[in-house]
Design a protein around this motif. Sequence first.
Motif, PDB file in Angstrom:
ATOM      1  N   TRP A 150       0.816  -1.222   0.000  1.00 18.04           N
ATOM      2  CA  TRP A 150       0.000   0.000   0.000  1.00 18.04           C
ATOM      3  C   TRP A 150       0.852   1.277   0.000  1.00 18.04           C
ATOM      4  N   GLY A 151       2.111   1.171   0.402  1.00 17.23           N
ATOM      5  CA  GLY A 151       2.997   2.329   0.450  1.00 17.23           C
ATOM      6  C   GLY A 151       3.297   2.757   1.873  1.00 17.23           C
ATOM      7  N   GLU A 152       4.462   3.349   2.074  1.00 20.21           N
ATOM      8  CA  GLU A 152       4.879   3.754   3.413  1.00 20.21           C
ATOM      9  C   GLU A 152       3.965   4.826   4.001  1.00 20.21           C
ATOM     10  N   GLU A 153       3.456   5.703   3.175  1.00 12.05           N
ATOM     11  CA  GLU A 153       2.548   6.729   3.677  1.00 12.05           C
ATOM     12  C   GLU A 153       1.275   6.100   4.233  1.00 12.05           C
ATOM     13  N   LYS A 154       0.783   5.058   3.560  1.00 12.34           N
ATOM     14  CA  LYS A 154      -0.399   4.363   4.056  1.00 12.34           C
ATOM     15  C   LYS A 154      -0.115   3.657   5.377  1.00 12.34           C
ATOM     16  N   LEU A 155       1.121   3.176   5.568  1.00 14.56           N
ATOM     17  CA  LEU A 155       1.478   2.536   6.829  1.00 14.56           C
ATOM     18  C   LEU A 155       1.364   3.534   7.980  1.00 14.56           C
ATOM     19  N   THR A 156       1.917   4.717   7.797  1.00 16.87           N
ATOM     20  CA  THR A 156       1.826   5.721   8.860  1.00 16.87           C
ATOM     21  C   THR A 156       0.378   6.207   9.031  1.00 16.87           C
ATOM     22  N   ASP A 157      -0.369   6.316   7.935  1.00 14.57           N
ATOM     23  CA  ASP A 157      -1.783   6.694   8.043  1.00 14.57           C
ATOM     24  C   ASP A 157      -2.556   5.636   8.830  1.00 14.57           C
ATOM     25  N   PHE A 158      -2.281   4.376   8.544  1.00 11.97           N
ATOM     26  CA  PHE A 158      -2.948   3.283   9.236  1.00 11.97           C
ATOM     27  C   PHE A 158      -2.620   3.314  10.731  1.00 11.97           C
ATOM     28  N   TYR A 159      -1.353   3.513  11.049  1.00 15.31           N
ATOM     29  CA  TYR A 159      -0.933   3.557  12.457  1.00 15.31           C
ATOM     30  C   TYR A 159      -1.679   4.662  13.194  1.00 15.31           C
ATOM     31  N   ARG A 160      -1.742   5.824  12.596  1.00 12.02           N
ATOM     32  CA  ARG A 160      -2.409   6.950  13.247  1.00 12.02           C
ATOM     33  C   ARG A 160      -3.911   6.712  13.366  1.00 12.02           C
ATOM     34  N   ALA A 161      -4.494   6.095  12.338  1.00  9.77           N
ATOM     35  CA  ALA A 161      -5.934   5.834  12.371  1.00  9.77           C
ATOM     36  C   ALA A 161      -6.292   4.863  13.486  1.00  9.77           C
ATOM     37  N   VAL A 162      -5.465   3.852  13.699  1.00  8.86           N
ATOM     38  CA  VAL A 162      -5.713   2.909  14.799  1.00  8.86           C
ATOM     39  C   VAL A 162      -5.622   3.641  16.130  1.00  8.86           C
ATOM     40  N   GLY A 163      -4.571   4.424  16.327  1.00  2.00           N
ATOM     41  CA  GLY A 163      -4.373   5.128  17.587  1.00  2.00           C
ATOM     42  C   GLY A 163      -5.431   6.171  17.872  1.00  2.00           C
ATOM     43  N   ALA A 164      -6.075   6.687  16.827  1.00  2.00           N
ATOM     44  CA  ALA A 164      -7.105   7.715  17.015  1.00  2.00           C
ATOM     45  C   ALA A 164      -8.442   7.128  17.444  1.00  2.00           C
ATOM     46  N   HIS A 165      -8.554   5.808  17.418  1.00  3.05           N
ATOM     47  CA  HIS A 165      -9.815   5.158  17.787  1.00  3.05           C
ATOM     48  C   HIS A 165     -10.077   5.331  19.282  1.00  3.05           C
ATOM     49  N   GLU A 166     -11.339   5.416  19.661  1.00  3.98           N
ATOM     50  CA  GLU A 166     -11.704   5.643  21.055  1.00  3.98           C
ATOM     51  C   GLU A 166     -11.352   4.468  21.958  1.00  3.98           C
ATOM     52  N   ARG A 167     -11.342   3.262  21.432  1.00  6.07           N
ATOM     53  CA  ARG A 167     -11.051   2.083  22.242  1.00  6.07           C
ATOM     54  C   ARG A 167     -10.429   1.011  21.358  1.00  6.07           C
ATOM     55  N   ARG A 168      -9.911  -0.035  21.987  1.00  9.72           N
ATOM     56  CA  ARG A 168      -9.265  -1.110  21.234  1.00  9.72           C
ATOM     57  C   ARG A 168     -10.255  -1.838  20.322  1.00  9.72           C
ATOM     58  N   GLU A 169     -11.431  -2.111  20.831  1.00  2.01           N
ATOM     59  CA  GLU A 169     -12.404  -2.848  20.048  1.00  2.01           C
ATOM     60  C   GLU A 169     -12.740  -2.105  18.754  1.00  2.01           C
ATOM     61  N   GLY A 170     -12.513  -2.764  17.648  1.00  3.48           N
ATOM     62  CA  GLY A 170     -12.842  -2.204  16.343  1.00  3.48           C
ATOM     63  C   GLY A 170     -11.801  -1.273  15.758  1.00  3.48           C
ATOM     64  N   ALA A 171     -10.728  -0.966  16.493  1.00  5.23           N
ATOM     65  CA  ALA A 171      -9.750   0.009  16.012  1.00  5.23           C
ATOM     66  C   ALA A 171      -9.034  -0.482  14.759  1.00  5.23           C
ATOM     67  N   VAL A 172      -8.487  -1.688  14.817  1.00  3.77           N
ATOM     68  CA  VAL A 172      -7.760  -2.227  13.669  1.00  3.77           C
ATOM     69  C   VAL A 172      -8.712  -2.469  12.511  1.00  3.77           C
ATOM     70  N   GLU A 173      -9.881  -3.036  12.812  1.00  2.70           N
ATOM     71  CA  GLU A 173     -10.850  -3.337  11.764  1.00  2.70           C
ATOM     72  C   GLU A 173     -11.256  -2.072  11.011  1.00  2.70           C
TER      73      GLU A 173
END
Length: 422
Positions: free
Chosen positions: A372-395
């Motif tokens: 997907w590209g390195e930029e998408k990796l950092t976007d994905f990391y930030r999107a997971v961390g921005a989630h309110e809770r663990r449940e559903g964050a990665v999904e």
Amino acid sequence: MAGRGRTTRRRAAGRWRPVRRRGVPGRAAVSLLGCLLVASGCSAPDGTDAATGEIRRTLDRRADALVDRDEAGYLAAVDPAAGDLLAAERRTYQNLTDVPVRSWEYELRDVDRSGTRATARAELRFRIAGYDSAPVSSARTLELTERDGRWYVSADRPGEDGVQQLWQQGPVDVVHGRRSLILGVGQDNERLREIAAVADRAVPAVDEAWPGSWSGRVVVLVPGSVESMAGLLGASAGSYRGIAAVTTGETRREGSSPADRVIVNPDAYGILGDFGRQVVLTHETTHVATRTDTTEATPMWLSEGLADWVAYRDSGRVDGQAAPELERSLRRGELPATLPGDGDFAFDAKAEELARAYEGGRLACELIARRWGEEKLTDFYRAVGAHERREGAVEDAMNEVLSVTPDAFAAQWRDYMRERLR
């Protein structure tokens, strides 16, 4: 937790040390960004009486004297009848002589008073000049005694969840790198300079892989032994004998987090070669850089995998060298079916299991970066961390950033491991 680069996977391991405090959500992770600088001093709890105000002023004077390099003023806050404490505080002050302390303050949580004696629970907060834009904090419990209308400190010990500080272990030697500050106790200057050189190479490597705002500096503590390292972490030495380094701190949802510290285990770090040492400190520096985007929603495979991916990113190592345990698993036909769980990164995990967890997390991040590209990796990391809770964050992040389901990603990850490791 943190990175490795090891002669054996266990002995070279680096880890990320969680720090938990009452009233603070979660798992460790910290940024050096986003906090207003605070002056040295002490703030009192609401509803205090006159005695609490005097106690506050005693701690204010003590804090100001330390920042101003006024030894007499610092010791004047100590109970003159507490001879042992006076000697200990003199050593502590002298041990701090070369440390560039920018601010030092005590925030009072509560005070219990009984006549001329009081117990104060406080948060010690301090910053190092040029490195910390947010304070490091440590819980302290102080006993105080009133004499002739003035309050004096008669005991000072770690509070609940508080830990020992480096300067309480001996005189601190200071080495300034270009992008790092190394604070050591019981280490020769040559070794501290070598660690500074490795840390100075780690910072630009992380900058290149992790776009975005972070301090671009790292503070590394090098205690005299693994036992001393454990004292800084409030843990038993047995938990860290095979761990080369840890990164400490707290995640706070509001985006202002205390400063990180990388703590080196001189025993485990010392047995590594040049490559292993670089991997360890680059991995740990990645944790420093990603703190504001690492939250309780971030799974260990992602936080550890990203740090390892950055550490190995430009290493030139093929996967058989960088992921030997997964390669052996592939040969036995035993590749893991799912991404590593948080429990797979436990301190007491078997060496082979711990290695597979780190390798699996790294290859998952490498898969995202390549497909997907390195930029998408950092976007994905930030999107997971921005989630309110663990449940559903990665999904949710996989769906929004990568347009893939977790099951589909896991299948691609297994295929990728077979492709890279055969």
